[in-house]
Design a protein around this motif. Structure first.
Motif, PDB file in Angstrom:
ATOM      1  N   ARG A 315       9.479  34.373  31.235  1.00 58.59           N
ATOM      2  CA  ARG A 315       8.336  34.180  32.122  1.00 58.59           C
ATOM      3  C   ARG A 315       8.517  32.939  32.997  1.00 58.59           C
ATOM      4  N   ASP A 316       8.976  31.843  32.367  1.00 62.95           N
ATOM      5  CA  ASP A 316       9.229  30.622  33.155  1.00 62.95           C
ATOM      6  C   ASP A 316      10.270  30.900  34.233  1.00 62.95           C
ATOM      7  N   GLY A 317      11.297  31.657  33.854  1.00 61.24           N
ATOM      8  CA  GLY A 317      12.375  31.967  34.801  1.00 61.24           C
ATOM      9  C   GLY A 317      11.854  32.770  35.984  1.00 61.24           C
ATOM     10  N   ILE A 318      10.967  33.732  35.716  1.00 55.60           N
ATOM     11  CA  ILE A 318      10.410  34.538  36.822  1.00 55.60           C
ATOM     12  C   ILE A 318       9.512  33.656  37.689  1.00 55.60           C
ATOM     13  N   ASP A 319       8.682  32.834  37.009  1.00 59.47           N
ATOM     14  CA  ASP A 319       7.781  31.945  37.771  1.00 59.47           C
ATOM     15  C   ASP A 319       8.566  30.992  38.672  1.00 59.47           C
ATOM     16  N   ALA A 320       9.795  30.674  38.229  1.00 61.87           N
ATOM     17  CA  ALA A 320      10.566  29.656  38.960  1.00 61.87           C
ATOM     18  C   ALA A 320      11.438  30.251  40.060  1.00 61.87           C
ATOM     19  N   LEU A 321      11.386  31.575  40.268  1.00 63.54           N
ATOM     20  CA  LEU A 321      12.220  32.156  41.336  1.00 63.54           C
ATOM     21  C   LEU A 321      11.651  31.697  42.681  1.00 63.54           C
ATOM     22  N   PRO A 322      12.378  30.851  43.412  1.00 62.32           N
ATOM     23  CA  PRO A 322      11.783  30.305  44.636  1.00 62.32           C
ATOM     24  C   PRO A 322      11.634  31.381  45.716  1.00 62.32           C
ATOM     25  N   GLY A 323      10.496  31.333  46.381  1.00 66.81           N
ATOM     26  CA  GLY A 323      10.249  32.229  47.523  1.00 66.81           C
ATOM     27  C   GLY A 323      10.343  33.698  47.170  1.00 66.81           C
ATOM     28  N   SER A 324       9.965  34.076  45.955  1.00 74.87           N
ATOM     29  CA  SER A 324      10.165  35.473  45.556  1.00 74.87           C
ATOM     30  C   SER A 324       8.944  36.331  45.873  1.00 74.87           C
ATOM     31  N   LYS A 325       9.080  37.620  45.601  1.00 82.53           N
ATOM     32  CA  LYS A 325       7.990  38.581  45.800  1.00 82.53           C
ATOM     33  C   LYS A 325       6.927  38.447  44.717  1.00 82.53           C
ATOM     34  N   VAL A 326       7.167  37.569  43.695  1.00 82.09           N
ATOM     35  CA  VAL A 326       6.262  37.494  42.545  1.00 82.09           C
ATOM     36  C   VAL A 326       5.057  36.615  42.873  1.00 82.09           C
ATOM     37  N   GLU A 327       3.869  37.213  42.766  1.00 79.84           N
ATOM     38  CA  GLU A 327       2.638  36.433  43.013  1.00 79.84           C
ATOM     39  C   GLU A 327       2.176  35.722  41.755  1.00 79.84           C
ATOM     40  N   SER A 328       2.344  36.378  40.598  1.00 80.66           N
ATOM     41  CA  SER A 328       1.944  35.755  39.329  1.00 80.66           C
ATOM     42  C   SER A 328       2.601  36.514  38.182  1.00 80.66           C
ATOM     43  N   THR A 329       2.581  35.888  37.006  1.00 78.61           N
ATOM     44  CA  THR A 329       3.048  36.588  35.805  1.00 78.61           C
ATOM     45  C   THR A 329       1.926  36.520  34.770  1.00 78.61           C
ATOM     46  N   ARG A 330       1.952  37.471  33.832  1.00 75.04           N
ATOM     47  CA  ARG A 330       0.978  37.448  32.746  1.00 75.04           C
ATOM     48  C   ARG A 330       1.587  38.179  31.558  1.00 75.04           C
ATOM     49  N   GLY A 331       0.969  38.012  30.382  1.00 74.21           N
ATOM     50  CA  GLY A 331       1.462  38.705  29.200  1.00 74.21           C
ATOM     51  C   GLY A 331       1.464  37.792  27.999  1.00 74.21           C
ATOM     52  N   LYS A 332       2.075  38.285  26.928  1.00 72.96           N
ATOM     53  CA  LYS A 332       2.204  37.500  25.693  1.00 72.96           C
ATOM     54  C   LYS A 332       3.512  37.897  25.047  1.00 72.96           C
ATOM     55  N   GLY A 333       4.231  36.873  24.519  1.00 77.81           N
ATOM     56  CA  GLY A 333       5.493  37.167  23.866  1.00 77.81           C
ATOM     57  C   GLY A 333       6.430  37.883  24.819  1.00 77.81           C
ATOM     58  N   LEU A 334       6.974  39.016  24.374  1.00 83.88           N
ATOM     59  CA  LEU A 334       7.893  39.772  25.233  1.00 83.88           C
ATOM     60  C   LEU A 334       7.238  41.028  25.818  1.00 83.88           C
ATOM     61  N   LEU A 335       5.956  40.918  26.114  1.00 78.55           N
ATOM     62  CA  LEU A 335       5.260  41.944  26.901  1.00 78.55           C
ATOM     63  C   LEU A 335       4.737  41.227  28.138  1.00 78.55           C
ATOM     64  N   ILE A 336       5.477  41.398  29.236  1.00 74.46           N
ATOM     65  CA  ILE A 336       5.262  40.549  30.412  1.00 74.46           C
ATOM     66  C   ILE A 336       5.097  41.417  31.660  1.00 74.46           C
ATOM     67  N   ALA A 337       4.183  40.997  32.530  1.00 71.99           N
ATOM     68  CA  ALA A 337       4.065  41.642  33.844  1.00 71.99           C
ATOM     69  C   ALA A 337       4.367  40.620  34.916  1.00 71.99           C
ATOM     70  N   ALA A 338       5.159  41.045  35.907  1.00 69.06           N
ATOM     71  CA  ALA A 338       5.316  40.254  37.127  1.00 69.06           C
ATOM     72  C   ALA A 338       4.518  41.000  38.192  1.00 69.06           C
ATOM     73  N   VAL A 339       3.504  40.336  38.725  1.00 64.35           N
ATOM     74  CA  VAL A 339       2.678  40.966  39.761  1.00 64.35           C
ATOM     75  C   VAL A 339       3.290  40.607  41.109  1.00 64.35           C
ATOM     76  N   LEU A 340       3.739  41.623  41.829  1.00 61.45           N
ATOM     77  CA  LEU A 340       4.444  41.403  43.100  1.00 61.45           C
ATOM     78  C   LEU A 340       3.465  41.438  44.273  1.00 61.45           C
ATOM     79  N   ASP A 341       3.947  41.036  45.435  1.00 61.59           N
ATOM     80  CA  ASP A 341       3.076  41.107  46.610  1.00 61.59           C
ATOM     81  C   ASP A 341       3.272  42.429  47.360  1.00 61.59           C
ATOM     82  N   ALA A 342       3.883  43.406  46.664  1.00 65.54           N
ATOM     83  CA  ALA A 342       4.148  44.720  47.265  1.00 65.54           C
ATOM     84  C   ALA A 342       4.314  45.722  46.124  1.00 65.54           C
ATOM     85  N   PRO A 343       4.267  47.034  46.416  1.00 65.91           N
ATOM     86  CA  PRO A 343       4.466  48.012  45.348  1.00 65.91           C
ATOM     87  C   PRO A 343       5.770  47.754  44.589  1.00 65.91           C
TER      88      PRO A 343
END
Ligand SMILES: Cc1ncc(COP(=O)(O)O)c(C=O)c1O
Length: 391
Positions: A315-343
């Motif tokens: 999750r930290d790694g996804i959050d740290a992707l600079p300038g990415s399509k990821v608006e936010s992340t959520r989840g617990k443990g190894l059930l994670i969602a990356a919410v993108l700014d597009a489908p």
């Protein structure tokens, strides 16, 4: 056979009930899988949140081999050692006093719904209504599509089973407003899995427990997706230090071998007696032996700790992707969602083309659920591909 051949036969002979990617897997080891054309992938989806200890874990392979040499199946009119030991193990690991073993998540939920109704009858009054959440997913059988708070799964199958009311997920007030003198239970996922890894507000399960106690309702948690270590605790209800009355399990419990379970505490469990429910294959000797091996492996390899650590790293790694399509992340443990700014679907396809299997739950959500055995190097390799696709 190569992928094209497998795809062509499948498309001709199977009901087209799934939207499949052009991928035919033939081998797996841990987090890695190989397709019919020899390409290697990292499976960050655990083949639909199932292979909780990785593909073909040696302990699971050994359990299958050993049990297969002894006996595949024992009638539920007789006793079966692996089944007895699995039930004991699940009770010892949880809030529950009794276990009903079945073959899938939908069946585990069917058993939970039946037990709640039976309890409603056996305690007088015949209360039978169950409140579930909008956006929930509880399975594809007739009762579980009625329990599922999504209109689209019921269309064309009417008349559906009555006795379910749907409320906004995460809103205690909405539940209280929906309770009436027919209500017997509230049935919820601790995290909405299929609807995009939606995590309720902190304290939601605790408030639910208090509400159920105050209004004399059963609390049923559908832990088909969240149970068996997926969120970094053996069961997701542990995060809020509550005890439900009934839970359903499947997916991770067999690590890929079909099995489901419905667990309940006393006195509710006492509403089922001989003839109340059954399944020819439920608690089959092979499935139970594998289930035990999954639980042993989670303990012996300290996989809950690894789940929490690797979940955070991913999750930290996804959050740290600079300038990415990821608006936010959520989840617990190894059930994670990356919410993108597009489908998310095209990005999921692009990941697969680069050797990373992830999932789109629809809309802008990319779901990641690698096995609990994943290593830091594998997390980092996955992040490299995610970076390439999402930046
Ligand atoms: C929370 C939840 N409940 C129930 C089910 C149904 O499980 P199965 O497909 O094993 O019947 C699923 C499947 O995705 C699920 O995620």
């Amino acid at each position: 056979m190569n992928t094209a051949e497998i795809k062509s036969i499948s498309d001709q002979y199977l009901f087209p009930t799934y939207t499949r990617a052009p991928l035919a897997l033939v081998r797996g080891e841990g987090t890695k899988v190989w397709d019919a054309d020899g390409r290697e992938y990292l499976d960050f989806f655990s083949s639909t949140v199932v292979t909780v200890v990785g593909h073909c874990h040696p302990a699971l392979v050994a359990a299958v081999e050993e049990q297969a040499r002894k006996l595949f199946h024992v009638s539920n009119l007789h006793y079966c050692e692996p089944q007895a030991l699995l039930a004991q193990r699940l009770v010892e690991a949880s809030f529950a006093d009794r276990v009903f073993l079945c073959n899938s998540g939908a069946e585990a939920n069917e058993a939970a719904i039946k037990l709640a109704r039976k309890y409603g009858h056996s305690t007088g009054g015949g209360r039978y209504e169950i409140i579930t959440a909008l956006g929930s997913f509880h399975g594809r059988t007739l009762a579980t599509i009625a329990a599922t708070g999504q209109e689209k799964v019921r269309v064309g199958f009417e008349p559906t089973q009555d006795g379910f009311r749907y409320v906004e997920y995460g809103d205690i007030g909405a539940i209280e407003a929906a309770v009436n003198d027919r209500t017997i239970a509230i049935m919820l996922e601790p995290i909405l899995g299929e609807s995009g890894v939606v995590v309720p507000p902190d304290g939601y399960l605790r408030e639910l427990r208090a509400l159920c106690d105050r209004l004399d309702l059963l609390l049923i948690l559908d832990e088909v997706q969240t149970g068996v270590g997926r969120t970094g605790a053996m069961f997701a209800y542990e995060h809020e230090a509550i005890e439900p009355d009934i839970i359903s399990l499947a997916k991770g419990l067999g690590g890929g071998f079909p099995i489901g379970a419905m667990l309940a505490r006393n006195p509710i469990a006492g509403s089922f007696d001989a003839g109340s429910h059954g399944s020819t294959f439920g608690g089959n000797a092979l499935a139970s032996a594998v289930g035990l091996a999954v639980l042993d492996t989670i303990d012996s390899e300290e996989l809950l700790e690894n789940c929490r650590a690797m979940g955070q790293r991913l999750r930290d790694g996804i959050d740290a992707l600079p300038g990415s399509k990821v608006e936010s992340t959520r989840g617990k443990g190894l059930l994670i969602a990356a919410v993108l700014d597009a489908p998310s679907a095209p990005y999921v396809d692009a990941c697969r083309e680069l050797g990373l299997i992830v999932n789109s739950t629809g809309g802008n959500v990319m779901r990641l659920a690698p096995p609990l055995t994943i290593t830091a190097d594998e997390v980092d390799s996955g992040l490299e591909i995610l970076g390439e696709v999402l930046q």
